[in-house]
Design a protein around this motif. Structure first.
Motif, PDB file in Angstrom:
ATOM      1  N   PRO A 178      -5.163  -3.887 -20.277  1.00  0.00           N
ATOM      2  CA  PRO A 178      -3.962  -4.124 -19.467  1.00  0.00           C
ATOM      3  C   PRO A 178      -4.196  -3.930 -17.972  1.00  0.00           C
ATOM      4  O   PRO A 178      -3.592  -4.635 -17.155  1.00  0.00           O
ATOM      5  N   SER A 179      -5.063  -3.010 -17.601  1.00  0.00           N
ATOM      6  CA  SER A 179      -5.369  -2.805 -16.182  1.00  0.00           C
ATOM      7  C   SER A 179      -6.123  -4.003 -15.610  1.00  0.00           C
ATOM      8  O   SER A 179      -5.894  -4.394 -14.454  1.00  0.00           O
ATOM      9  N   VAL A 230      -5.825  -7.091 -16.647  1.00  0.00           N
ATOM     10  CA  VAL A 230      -4.827  -8.159 -16.516  1.00  0.00           C
ATOM     11  C   VAL A 230      -3.952  -7.934 -15.288  1.00  0.00           C
ATOM     12  O   VAL A 230      -3.680  -8.862 -14.503  1.00  0.00           O
ATOM     13  N   ALA A 231      -3.503  -6.711 -15.085  1.00  0.00           N
ATOM     14  CA  ALA A 231      -2.554  -6.409 -14.016  1.00  0.00           C
ATOM     15  C   ALA A 231      -3.180  -6.464 -12.629  1.00  0.00           C
ATOM     16  O   ALA A 231      -2.524  -6.886 -11.663  1.00  0.00           O
ATOM     17  N   ARG A 232      -4.437  -6.060 -12.511  1.00  0.00           N
ATOM     18  CA  ARG A 232      -5.025  -5.884 -11.188  1.00  0.00           C
ATOM     19  C   ARG A 232      -5.894  -7.046 -10.717  1.00  0.00           C
ATOM     20  O   ARG A 232      -6.101  -7.206  -9.508  1.00  0.00           O
TER      21      ARG A 232
END
Length: 231
Positions: free
Chosen positions: A52-53, A55-57
């Motif tokens: 998820p990190s 994807v988010a960053r």
């Protein structure tokens, strides 16, 4: 070509279990910058908890799980649910790696589940014969790497790279082929693309280097040279 096809030549950064947390995100940041600067597709694998990190960053990377299962929503404690990966924005998954092989039944079922959810299937094969069989499943990407060469810094010879690529394409023309075992230098990257691969990538050649960021940058520069020469 499939809607899930990557722009060739593409690159895979696969830290396996060497990196996690801040160290992994630092390398992902470098990969994201390179993907943006050179306008190319980079798959970046990570531990499930770090995906998820990614994807988010890092919007210029394609977050890639290191495995997935054919599990359906419901019971399945301790397994990896495809819908959860898709909901998190994961765009691809490795399957059948030598360090995590699947049964024939599970591989076929998981490739099908990935297709249902528009998750790219990146399926590993250890030989021309195995690659020929797996090609009938029509994965999005086939990794034609000899298990004996993984992590050795020695790549397959040109004859194997050409033969295995052609064997897959003869059965599943839309499947893209990744040649990656033993890739440790920019010259290895260039040679893999010169031999007909759609993409290449690395693990220990990058993460075990004294300066992983510089090695990655040099490999991507070689990929860009190969793109100019062969595409």
């Amino acid at each position: 070509m499939s809607a899930l096809s990557l722009r060739a030549p593409f690159f895979v950064v696969n830290p396996k279990s060497y990196l996690y947390g801040d160290a992994l995100l630092s390398l992902a940041k470098k990969a994201d910058e390179l993907a943006h600067s050179y306008d190319l597709d980079i798959l970046f694998t990570a531990q499930l908890i770090d995906l998820p990190s990614i994807v988010a960053r890092f919007p210029h990377l394609i977050a890639c799980a290191q495995m997935m299962e054919s599990l359906q929503p419901g019971r399945g404690m301790g397994h990896v649910l495809p819908e959860a990966l898709a909901a998190a924005g994961v765009g691809a998954t490795f399957l059948n790696h030598a360090e995590n092989p699947l049964t024939v039944h599970e591989l076929a079922a998981t490739v099908a589940r990935a297709r249902e959810l528009d998750i790219r299937s990146v399926v590993c094969a250890d030989s021309v014969e195995e690659g020929t069989w797996i090609a009938h499943l029509h994965p999005d990407i086939m990794v034609c790497e000899l298990t004996s060469l993984i992590g050795t810094g020695t790549t397959a010879d040109e004859a194997y790279m050409r033969e295995s690529t052609q064997a897959v394409k003869a059965i599943s023309p839309q499947t893209q082929v990744l040649q990656a075992a033993g890739i440790s230098t920019p010259d290895d990257v260039y040679r893999a693309i010169a031999c007909g691969a759609d993409g290449t990538g690395g693990t220990s050649g990058i993460v075990a280097a004294d300066n992983p960021h510089q090695v990655l940058e040099d490999m991507i520069a070689a990929l860009v040279r190969a793109r100019a020469d062969f595409y």
